[in-house]
Design an enzyme around this catalytic site. Structure first.
Site, PDB file in Angstrom:
ATOM      1  N   GLY A 298       0.900  -1.112  -0.122  1.00 27.99           N
ATOM      2  CA  GLY A 298      -0.011  -0.408   0.310  1.00 27.99           C
ATOM      3  C   GLY A 298       1.307   1.221   0.363  1.00 27.99           C
ATOM      4  O   GLY A 298       0.598   1.997  -1.056  1.00 27.99           O
TER       5      GLY A 298
ATOM      6  N   GLN B  66      -7.875   0.093   2.960  1.00 24.62           N
ATOM      7  CA  GLN B  66      -8.650  -0.968   4.027  1.00 24.62           C
ATOM      8  C   GLN B  66     -10.058  -1.491   3.633  1.00 24.62           C
ATOM      9  O   GLN B  66     -11.284  -2.203   4.120  1.00 24.62           O
ATOM     10  CB  GLN B  66      -8.855   0.528   5.058  1.00 24.62           C
ATOM     11  CG  GLN B  66      -8.179   0.785   6.169  1.00 24.62           C
ATOM     12  CD  GLN B  66      -7.358  -0.307   7.014  1.00 24.62           C
ATOM     13  OE1 GLN B  66      -8.193  -1.363   7.294  1.00 24.62           O
ATOM     14  NE2 GLN B  66      -6.117  -1.089   6.898  1.00 24.62           N
TER      15      GLN B  66
ATOM     16  N   SER C  75      -3.483  -2.895  -0.862  1.00 25.45           N
ATOM     17  CA  SER C  75      -2.431  -3.663  -0.030  1.00 25.45           C
ATOM     18  C   SER C  75      -2.615  -5.421   0.134  1.00 25.45           C
ATOM     19  O   SER C  75      -3.822  -4.769   0.610  1.00 25.45           O
ATOM     20  CB  SER C  75      -1.961  -3.215   1.358  1.00 25.45           C
ATOM     21  OG  SER C  75      -0.564  -3.982   1.830  1.00 25.45           O
TER      22      SER C  75
ATOM     23  N   HIS D 180      -1.611  -7.442   2.472  1.00 17.15           N
ATOM     24  CA  HIS D 180      -1.880  -8.136   4.314  1.00 17.15           C
ATOM     25  C   HIS D 180      -2.877  -7.927   4.839  1.00 17.15           C
ATOM     26  O   HIS D 180      -3.348  -8.000   5.786  1.00 17.15           O
ATOM     27  CB  HIS D 180      -0.356  -7.928   4.681  1.00 17.15           C
ATOM     28  CG  HIS D 180      -0.098  -6.620   5.106  1.00 17.15           C
ATOM     29  ND1 HIS D 180      -0.372  -6.832   6.503  1.00 17.15           N
ATOM     30  CD2 HIS D 180       0.325  -5.376   4.307  1.00 17.15           C
ATOM     31  CE1 HIS D 180      -0.365  -4.967   6.359  1.00 17.15           C
ATOM     32  NE2 HIS D 180       0.713  -4.640   5.578  1.00 17.15           N
TER      33      HIS D 180
ATOM     34  N   THR E  37      11.863  -7.836 -10.915  1.00 14.30           N
ATOM     35  CA  THR E  37      11.729  -9.874 -10.960  1.00 14.30           C
ATOM     36  C   THR E  37      10.182  -9.300 -10.117  1.00 14.30           C
ATOM     37  O   THR E  37      10.241  -9.105  -9.163  1.00 14.30           O
ATOM     38  CB  THR E  37      12.535 -10.190 -10.796  1.00 14.30           C
ATOM     39  OG1 THR E  37      13.508 -10.140 -11.255  1.00 14.30           O
ATOM     40  CG2 THR E  37      11.391 -11.474 -10.595  1.00 14.30           C
TER      41      THR E  37
ATOM     42  N   CYS F 168       2.127   6.093  22.821  1.00 12.80           N
ATOM     43  CA  CYS F 168       3.219   4.971  22.948  1.00 12.80           C
ATOM     44  C   CYS F 168       3.729   4.344  21.442  1.00 12.80           C
ATOM     45  O   CYS F 168       4.452   4.341  20.702  1.00 12.80           O
ATOM     46  CB  CYS F 168       2.745   4.530  24.274  1.00 12.80           C
ATOM     47  SG  CYS F 168       3.012   4.775  25.243  1.00 12.80           S
TER      48      CYS F 168
HETATM   49  C1  LIG Z   1      -1.698  -0.499   5.953  1.00 15.46           C
HETATM   50  C2  LIG Z   1      -2.140   1.149   5.308  1.00 15.46           C
HETATM   51  C3  LIG Z   1      -1.359   1.376   4.487  1.00 15.46           C
HETATM   52  C4  LIG Z   1       0.125   0.368   4.151  1.00 15.46           C
HETATM   53  O1  LIG Z   1       0.412  -0.436   3.291  1.00 15.46           O
HETATM   54  P1  LIG Z   1       1.161  -1.601   3.290  1.00 15.46           P
HETATM   55  O2  LIG Z   1       1.501  -2.543   2.553  1.00 15.46           O
HETATM   56  O3  LIG Z   1       1.287  -1.575   4.597  1.00 15.46           O
HETATM   57  O4  LIG Z   1       2.413  -0.427   3.138  1.00 15.46           O
HETATM   58  C5  LIG Z   1      -1.817   2.268   3.627  1.00 15.46           C
HETATM   59  N1  LIG Z   1      -2.829   3.009   3.552  1.00 15.46           N
HETATM   60  C6  LIG Z   1      -3.701   1.949   4.535  1.00 15.46           C
HETATM   61  C7  LIG Z   1      -4.813   3.317   4.674  1.00 15.46           C
HETATM   62  C8  LIG Z   1      -3.299   1.312   5.480  1.00 15.46           C
HETATM   63  O5  LIG Z   1      -4.275   1.433   6.298  1.00 15.46           O
END
Ligand SMILES: *Cc1c(COP(=O)(O)O)cnc(C)c1O
Length: 393
Positions: free
Chosen positions: A72, A180, A200, A202, A238, A326
């Site tokens: 992302g 999200q 993204s 994950h 790659t 924190c």
């Molecule tokens: C997690 C997140 C990202 C970043 O994505 P990554 O794959 O961790 O770099 C960007 N924007 C939003 C809204 C996210 O929740």
């Protein structure tokens, strides 16, 4: 409950079983470099093509409009820096919002240091961008509007179709950080007039380190990583074949099961909100009550620190997140909570629970049972609470 309860799906998700099974062969027997000519390389190429189709289908896009990235953050950086570079002869003004992810906000700060001007739209008390504000911010030299699809902290879903329409009417490129939203809410890039969209892996059951940027055909976007001819010469390197295959599979599953999963998530989300706000006094829901992600709960509990709540929840095997100091390594509470008007002390006492397809009603009931005594215990130790009780005797 002796198993771990994971209520932090907005931070990351486990790789789904079906996804893992699908990608494992691409680490071992199908290890070919997709750019080579022999048959195991063709396997990789075919797998990438399939994943590109799966991602395109999930967005209502064409496969040729999907570019794989490392996540992302990279997609966000590419969209913003790419448009800034390719459009700077037209103008140097960018519009975004105050509640964006840091991948957008820090990229905007960088662009400001390079002479670009950025308007950060405020949001209302629910975290929504106001259309009047957007219209008023548009100038002849505006080259890009970048507004997130849904907020990662408070779950508010932005009026993306309306924003897309305005961007189109004004001939301005529109990018949305949909990290999200993808796999959780319905998205059609054509209907919504989205020119670029970041996602993204994950956050939706694929591995970390893989993402994609949708770039509508015709959008003038400079390439981001220079090198080989991968991704039609626009993003060299790659290909991360297992990641790409996993992203395709995960997004396909998420979209296919959305109609079935969404009502379940909404039911659990609303139960958490109703029960926790009624069982715990001086509690407020952050974000929009209706236009919010199906799995997002964000509550502020007065008089206490979110951080200490997280420690107690962890002792009960519950993983959650907070908008307090924190965690982010800074003394300021979350910029999102401050921008919806929460005073510092309430922003510090916030808790985010984000549900996924793996969460159960039983887990929801467990946290509804565990949290109220935790909050009470922390309040009993809180000087702010003591003072409040004294003044309200
Ligand atoms: C997690 C997140 C990202 C970043 O994505 P990554 O794959 O961790 O770099 C960007 N924007 C939003 C809204 C996210 O929740």
């Amino acid at each position: 409950m002796d198993k771990l309860i994971y209520f932090d799906n907005a931070a990351t998700t486990p790789v789904r079983k079906e996804v893992l099974d699908t990608i494992l062969p691409y680490f071992s027997e199908h290890y070919g470099n997709a750019s080579s000519v022999y048959s195991i390389a063709r396997e990789s190429k075919k797998a990438i093509d399939k994943a590109r189709e799966q991602v395109a289908n999930a967005l209502g896009a064409e496969p040729a409009e999907i570019f794989f990235t490392a996540g992302g953050s990279e997609s966000d950086n590419w969209a913003l820096k790419g448009i800034a570079e390719s459009m700077s002869s037209k103008g140097k003004h960018i519009i975004t919002s105050v509640i964006e992810h840091h991948a957008i906000l820090h990229t905007c700060e960088y662009l400001e240091s390079k002479g670009f001007e950025v308007t950060y739209l405020p949001v209302d008390e629910y975290g929504k961008v106001r259309i009047e504000d957007l219209k008023a911010a548009i100038r002849p030299d505006t080259i890009l509007i970048s507004i997130m699809f849904a907020n990662n902290e408070i779950g508010t879903i932005e009026p993306i179709a309306e924003i897309g329409k305005i961007a189109k009417e004004n001939g301005i490129y529109f990018h949305t950080d949909a990290v999200q939203a993808v796999g959780h809410v319905k998205i059609d890039v054509k209907e919504m007039n989205i020119d670029m969209l970041s996602l993204s892996g994950h956050k939706l059951g694929a591995p970390k380190g893989i993402g994609a940027l949708y770039i509508r055909k015709g959008v003038k976007l400079k390439s981001f990583i220079h090198g080989g001819a991968q991704e039609r010469g626009r993003r060299a390197g790659t290909e991360n074949v297992p990641g790409i295959v996993g992203l395709g599979k995960a997004i396909e599953i998420a979209v296919n099961e959305m109609d079935e999963v969404t009502p379940k998530l909404i039911k659990m989300r609303d139960k958490l909100i109703t029960e926790l706000t009624s069982k715990i006094s001086h509690t407020k829901l952050n974000g929009h009550p209706v236009d919010r992600l199906p799995g997002n709960v964000n509550l502020s509990f007065e008089f206490i620190e979110g951080e200490s709540m997280l420690l107690f929840l962890d002792m009960n095997g519950i993983c959650a997140s907070s908008g307090s100091a924190c965690t982010s390594g800074s003394l300021d509470p979350s910029h999102v909570l401050l921008s919806i008007g929460l005073p510092h002390e309430k922003a510090h006492g916030s808790l985010r629970l984000t549900l996924g397809h793996m969460n159960t009603e039983e887990e929801v009931d467990y946290i509804i049972e565990k949290l109220p005594p935790i909050v009470q215990r922390l309040r009993d130790m809180s000087p702010l609470y003591e003072e409040y009780i004294k003044n309200n005797k």
